[in-house]
Design a protein around this motif. Structure first.
Motif, mmCIF file in Angstrom:
data_model
loop_
_atom_site.group_PDB
_atom_site.id
_atom_site.type_symbol
_atom_site.label_atom_id
_atom_site.label_comp_id
_atom_site.label_asym_id
_atom_site.label_seq_id
_atom_site.Cartn_x
_atom_site.Cartn_y
_atom_site.Cartn_z
ATOM 1 N N PHE A 39 -57.559 9.337 9.937
ATOM 2 C CA PHE A 39 -58.098 9.700 8.620
ATOM 3 C C PHE A 39 -56.998 10.006 7.613
ATOM 4 N N ILE A 40 -55.950 9.179 7.611
ATOM 5 C CA ILE A 40 -54.818 9.409 6.709
ATOM 6 C C ILE A 40 -54.644 8.214 5.785
ATOM 7 N N VAL A 41 -54.538 8.496 4.499
ATOM 8 C CA VAL A 41 -54.252 7.488 3.483
ATOM 9 C C VAL A 41 -52.812 7.669 3.021
ATOM 10 N N ARG A 42 -52.123 6.573 2.847
ATOM 11 C CA ARG A 42 -50.721 6.606 2.415
ATOM 12 C C ARG A 42 -50.586 6.034 1.006
ATOM 13 N N ILE A 43 -49.885 6.766 0.168
ATOM 14 C CA ILE A 43 -49.459 6.241 -1.132
ATOM 15 C C ILE A 43 -47.949 6.118 -1.070
ATOM 16 N N ARG A 44 -47.465 4.903 -1.123
ATOM 17 C CA ARG A 44 -46.024 4.705 -0.997
ATOM 18 C C ARG A 44 -45.421 4.318 -2.340
ATOM 19 N N CYS A 45 -44.222 4.831 -2.586
ATOM 20 C CA CYS A 45 -43.495 4.468 -3.791
ATOM 21 C C CYS A 45 -42.024 4.820 -3.587
ATOM 22 N N GLN A 46 -41.246 4.651 -4.609
ATOM 23 C CA GLN A 46 -39.834 5.023 -4.564
ATOM 24 C C GLN A 46 -39.536 6.021 -5.681
ATOM 25 N N MET A 47 -38.543 6.857 -5.416
ATOM 26 C CA MET A 47 -38.187 7.913 -6.363
ATOM 27 C C MET A 47 -36.755 7.714 -6.823
ATOM 28 N N MET A 48 -36.470 8.205 -8.009
ATOM 29 C CA MET A 48 -35.090 8.208 -8.495
ATOM 30 C C MET A 48 -34.200 9.010 -7.541
ATOM 31 N N ASP A 49 -32.940 8.649 -7.471
ATOM 32 C CA ASP A 49 -31.986 9.358 -6.627
ATOM 33 C C ASP A 49 -31.525 10.613 -7.343
ATOM 34 N N LEU A 50 -32.254 11.716 -7.112
ATOM 35 C CA LEU A 50 -31.986 12.981 -7.790
ATOM 36 C C LEU A 50 -31.277 13.943 -6.852
ATOM 37 N N GLY A 51 -30.812 15.054 -7.414
ATOM 38 C CA GLY A 51 -30.229 16.112 -6.612
ATOM 39 C C GLY A 51 -31.285 16.778 -5.756
ATOM 40 N N SER A 52 -30.862 17.421 -4.690
ATOM 41 C CA SER A 52 -31.783 17.978 -3.702
ATOM 42 C C SER A 52 -32.760 18.979 -4.320
ATOM 43 N N TYR A 53 -32.248 19.867 -5.151
ATOM 44 C CA TYR A 53 -33.121 20.890 -5.726
ATOM 45 C C TYR A 53 -34.047 20.299 -6.784
ATOM 46 N N GLN A 54 -33.608 19.240 -7.447
ATOM 47 C CA GLN A 54 -34.493 18.548 -8.386
ATOM 48 C C GLN A 54 -35.647 17.885 -7.645
ATOM 49 N N VAL A 55 -35.326 17.245 -6.527
ATOM 50 C CA VAL A 55 -36.371 16.611 -5.712
ATOM 51 C C VAL A 55 -37.346 17.665 -5.210
ATOM 52 N N SER A 56 -36.812 18.784 -4.732
ATOM 53 C CA SER A 56 -37.660 19.846 -4.203
ATOM 54 C C SER A 56 -38.576 20.421 -5.282
ATOM 55 N N ASP A 57 -38.023 20.681 -6.467
ATOM 56 C CA ASP A 57 -38.837 21.221 -7.562
ATOM 57 C C ASP A 57 -39.920 20.232 -7.974
ATOM 58 N N LYS A 58 -39.550 18.950 -8.033
ATOM 59 C CA LYS A 58 -40.517 17.919 -8.424
ATOM 60 C C LYS A 58 -41.616 17.810 -7.379
ATOM 61 N N ALA A 59 -41.243 17.869 -6.105
ATOM 62 C CA ALA A 59 -42.229 17.766 -5.036
ATOM 63 C C ALA A 59 -43.196 18.950 -5.076
ATOM 64 N N ASP A 60 -42.683 20.143 -5.326
ATOM 65 C CA ASP A 60 -43.553 21.326 -5.399
ATOM 66 C C ASP A 60 -44.558 21.197 -6.540
ATOM 67 N N LEU A 61 -44.076 20.743 -7.696
ATOM 68 C CA LEU A 61 -44.968 20.564 -8.839
ATOM 69 C C LEU A 61 -45.989 19.477 -8.575
ATOM 70 N N LEU A 62 -45.538 18.369 -8.004
ATOM 71 C CA LEU A 62 -46.437 17.247 -7.733
ATOM 72 C C LEU A 62 -47.507 17.632 -6.717
ATOM 73 N N GLU A 63 -47.125 18.436 -5.737
ATOM 74 C CA GLU A 63 -48.094 18.860 -4.725
ATOM 75 C C GLU A 63 -49.212 19.691 -5.353
ATOM 76 N N LEU A 64 -48.854 20.536 -6.301
ATOM 77 C CA LEU A 64 -49.877 21.321 -7.006
ATOM 78 C C LEU A 64 -50.792 20.419 -7.827
ATOM 79 N N GLU A 65 -50.203 19.439 -8.498
ATOM 80 C CA GLU A 65 -51.007 18.522 -9.318
ATOM 81 C C GLU A 65 -51.935 17.676 -8.456
ATOM 82 N N ILE A 66 -51.445 17.211 -7.321
ATOM 83 C CA ILE A 66 -52.279 16.412 -6.424
ATOM 84 C C ILE A 66 -53.417 17.260 -5.871
ATOM 85 N N ASP A 67 -53.105 18.495 -5.516
ATOM 86 C CA ASP A 67 -54.147 19.372 -4.975
ATOM 87 C C ASP A 67 -55.227 19.655 -6.007
ATOM 88 N N SER A 68 -54.806 19.786 -7.261
ATOM 89 C CA SER A 68 -55.804 20.035 -8.315
ATOM 90 C C SER A 68 -56.709 18.830 -8.517
#
Length: 888
Positions: free
Chosen positions: A555-584
């Protein structure tokens, strides 16, 4: 003890040589046959890290992410009969190579057609007639470029860049020899440059293989360069080819042992592990210099070679052992990181540093004992003006200018602390590549044209099979894809929604205006029936495989894409924000539900539970199922579910079952992929390498306290070794050098090595205290004169050795070399100037009786051995016999 060791070494020379030859043969065999390359990203995460567990779960369901080598060509003449045929020819040739699973390009695509009679989809190659009689090149272009599915996947928005996706078997990427298939594919693509221009390469196989090969190549280059550089320096210092040969023999064997250790322990070569063999040269040469310098001093004093060698082992043995031990402890602290690869790095470095000590203390005395006694010209370096002038200046500064020593030190420390506040943390995959590097240029090109290049995965757990084709689920996933599309940090995404849109377009005779999501259940069932009747649901020729996008068993759906090569903390901050938006998007009622549940958990009032169940049928149904144990329960529930549940409110486990029912109703979201794993790996290292540095400081402090039995002395000795670390951190801030895994290694490595000078100086200082009846000034001066030259020689060797790493193609290795060199240079100055100054200024406040009487001596006292009975005679050139008359 060291007298016994000296006797064993000098009396069993040929037996020891035989043993060393056997061990070297063993390690040499493993160095040749056992070395494996690990070119994966995220390998620095511990096995129990959440990001790694999520990634392993993803790979188990969908396989490796980013398993495709991307070949990009920028041309406006792809759609000519000759060039399009060549594009197909290139793809067909690549597909014939071992390890290539699939090739997708505009020349290999299938078009999907609706067979209404059989109610199924049929696939036909868009380009099959190489004579262009069935279809003209213009009609082929129109058929492909009018299909919205491929825009942003196989060609860019401006239709000037076309991609070829080469799927490479993972087992070939990780195999050191088989991975050459990636280079072969790229070389073949290069040969088609006359038709399409110079191709560009991207994708994780390209990054992993090309960078991995260069890591190995650099390791061997640095071994050769360091051997050459240290040889030149040693010849400059000692003016003796024999000395150069002996030192090179020691470090050459150490390199073989280090590489053999990696192979024998079944560890893999990574960008970090590749530093160990060159480090053995940088660490081994100072051992030899300390031993040889002391040997030359002894020979100059009395000319007796046997006596000199025994004294060297006795007097320098413990000090050299301790300096190697402190250095190895600096590396061993990496075991505290709980990262498998860092633990392996720490263990391997620790073992090999101690083996370097064994090689130094055995090979050097044995070879020297079999050689001729040094001639006077070989000992001139002890009285060279450069050496004596340096030592005199150090003594003068320490005795007469301590005030300026402290002022200068405090100034640099203050400036360094200000610089430390400016240090930034990063860790993107291309961060170690220099500006203008071909890999970096290709990555920037791909990011500019397609929006991202590092795999980024969104996994959605819909938990119940009935939700797969539910309208809210379909619209939610489409909304998430639209969210990603509007974000310039991401490339075009792909999910099973795109498969439904493509199927709908095929159903309506490939009308591109019908490339849209239909949520009507009847039509979805029709398309699903078509899919089941069609044998091409997993055909990659259409651009993707449906099994790569949804796993109906889990029961798992995958959305695949590619991301810009950002710094680790930028990726982490973006992922945290995106997770909230997806959950909403997927769970819009979560805030309300959680608010009522929190009130119910606190007060136990039925009204709060009613507010949850009455407005969320899914949660109510989940909860009801947990209380249905037989057919009678089911009939009662079917009659009146609300009443059935109200009777359960007072049961003891109602709250936990309600919590489970709520969680079951929520869609689960997991963000993973190489971008997330690499980001979390860097963040993990930043935290844990600081911890390992702290452990190194504590461990070495405890060791020095055992050696000197004085905590005051330990604290004073730490000052000249911590200041260089602060200074280096300040330099990083002032010059914009970011904090990342490669630069973090600097501090643990440099601290472990710089403490060596402190041990040598303080050990000699304590010995002088006994000889000069606590004349502190005289002791500090004599310690500088006795140990200062060896400290200077070894520091210069270390500085020049590590500076060689600055010529690396990888920014991390380059920064490591520059920063360690700088740190060790500053540490030499602080140990030769600041440490003696502190000892003289604080005097008897720190030099206690316990410092005078330690648990054991770092520099052994002279034994009562009668050297007149030793067979080896003093060298007459060094100590000519006096005329009897002259002696009277």
């Amino acid at each position: 003890m060291w007298q016994s060791i000296a006797n064993i070494i000098l009396r069993n020379r040929f037996i020891i040589i035989g043993i060393l030859v056997l061990i070297t043969t063993f390690f040499g065999y493993h160095a040749i046959t056992g070395l494996e390359l690990d070119n994966k990203y995220g390998i620095l995460l511990p096995n129990d890290a959440e990001a790694k567990l999520d990634y392993e779960k993803f790979k188990k369901v969908f396989g490796e992410d980013g398993g495709s080598l991307v070949i990009a060509v920028e041309t406006d003449s792809l759609y000519t009969e000759t060039n399009f045929l060549k594009w197909k020819e290139l793809g067909d040739s690549i597909l014939q190579m071992d390890g290539i699973k699939a090739v997708i390009s505009e020349a290999t695509l299938f078009s999907i057609h609706n067979n209404e009679e059989k109610q199924k989809f049929e696939a036909h190659r868009v380009f099959s007639d190489i004579t262009y009689k069935e279809k003209s090149i213009d009609s082929i272009k129109k058929e492909i470029r009018s299909n919205p599915l491929y825009r942003g996947l196989l060609y860019d928005e401006n239709e000037t860049v076309s991609l070829m996706m080469v799927s490479v078997d993972e087992s070939f990427i990780t195999d050191q020899e088989k991975s050459n298939v990636v280079l072969d594919v790229e070389a073949l693509a290069e040969s088609y440059s006359p038709y399409f221009g110079k191709p560009r390469f991207a994708g994780m196989p390209h990054l992993r293989v090309v960078i991995g090969k260069r890591v190995l190549k650099e390791m061997y280059i640095f071994i050769c360069v360091l051997l050459l550089m240290t040889s030149l320096l040693m010849y400059f210092f000692f003016r003796s080819l024999r000395v150069v040969f002996i030192c090179n023999l020691v470090v050459a064997i150490a390199v073989i042992w280090s590489m053999g250790t990696i192979g024998a322990l079944n560890f893999n070569i990574t960008i970090i592990m590749a530093l160990i063999p060159p480090l053995m040269i940088v660490i081994g040469v100072p051992n030899c210099i300390f031993l040889l310098t002391k040997y030359h001093q002894e020979v100059k004093e009395h000319g007796n070679k046997a006596k000199a060698l025994t004294r060297v082992i006795k007097k320098i043995g413990t000090a050299t052992f301790l300096t190697n031990l402190t250095t190895s402890l600096g590396f061993l602290t990496f075991i505290s990181t709980n990262s498998t690869k860092l633990v392996q790095f720490g263990i391997t470095a620790c073992i090999n540093i101690m083996m370097v000590f064994v090689l130094s203390i055995t090979i050097l005395p044995i070879i020297v004992s079999l050689s001729k006694t040094p001639k006077p010209r070989h000992l001139k370096h002890l009285d060279r003006k450069l050496a004596t002038g340096l030592l005199n200046n150090l003594v003068n500064i320490t005795v007469n200018h301590r005030k300026w020593v402290y002022i200068t030190t405090l100034t640099f420390v203050a400036m360094s602390i200000i610089g430390m506040t400016k240090v930034e943390t990063t860790g993107n995959l291309s961060g170690d590549l220099p500006h203008g590097h071909p890999i970096l240029e290709d990555m920037n090109f791909m990011q500019e044209k397609f929006g991202g290049i590092i795999p980024f995965e969104v996994l959605i757990d819909y938990k119940e099979k009935s939700r797969w084709y539910k309208k809210s689920t379909l619209l939610g996933i489409e909304e998430i894809q639209n969210l990603l599309e509007q974000d310039t940090l991401f490339s075009r995404s792909m999910s099973y929604i795109d498969a439904l849109k493509a199927a709908n377009m095929a159903y309506f005779s490939n009308d591109s205006s019908q490339y849209r999501l239909i949520t009507k259940k009847r039509h979805l069932n029709k398309l699903n029936q078509y899919r089941k009747n069609s044998p091409l649901s997993d055909a990659k020729g259409i651009g993707f495989s449906l099994s790569e996008l949804i796993d109906t068993n889990r029961f798992i759906v995958r959305i695949r894409c590619q991301m810009m090569d950002l710094g680790s903390y930028q990726v982490s901050d973006k992922a945290d924000l995106l997770e909230l938006e997806i959950d909403s998007i997927l769970n819009p009622n979560r805030p309300t539900i959680e608010r009522f549940y929190k009130k119910f958990a606190k007060s136990g009032k039925q009204a709060h539970a009613d507010s949850i169940l009455m407005n969320n049928n899914g949660i109510a149904n989940n909860l009801a199922e947990k209380y249905i144990h037989n057919e009678e329960d089911r009939r009662t529930c079917n009659l009146d579910q609300d009443l059935f549940l109200q009777k359960k409110y007072k049961t003891t486990n109602f709250k936990s079952k309600l919590r489970a029912s709520i969680d079951q109703e929520y869609f689960g979201t997991t963000l993973t992929g190489t971008s997330i794993v690499a980001s979390e790996g860097t963040k993990y290292m930043v935290v844990n390498l600081f911890t390992s540095l702290l452990f190194a400081i504590v461990a070495i402090s405890i060791l020095m306290s055992i050696l000197f039995r004085s905590w005051k002395m330990v604290l004073v000795s730490l000052i000249p070794n911590l200041i260089p670390l602060v200074f280096t951190a300040g330099v990083m801030g002032w010059f914009g050098i970011p904090l990342k895994p490669s630069t973090l290694l600097v501090f643990s490595i440099a601290f472990g090595i710089s403490v060596d000078d402190t041990i040598h100086y303080l050990a000699k200082y304590r010995q002088e205290l006994k000889a000069h009846k606590w004349d502190l000034k005289e002791c500090a001066i004599m310690a500088i004169r006795e140990a200062g030259l060896g400290m200077f020689y070894t520091s210069i060797i270390l500085f020049c050795g590590f500076i060689m790493f600055s010529f690396s193609q990888f920014g991390g290795t380059k920064a490591l070399g520059l920063l360690v060199s700088l740190t060790l240079l500053v540490a030499m100055i602080t140990n030769l100037v600041l440490l003696p100054s502190l000892l003289l200024s604080l005097e008897r406040r720190i030099t206690t009786k316990s410092f005078e009487e330690p648990y054991f001596d770092a520099y052994a006292e002279e034994s009562d051995l009668d050297w007149d009975h030793v067979d080896v005679e003093p060298d007459p050139e060094l100590h000519p016999k006096k005329d009897p008359e002259e002696s009277t």
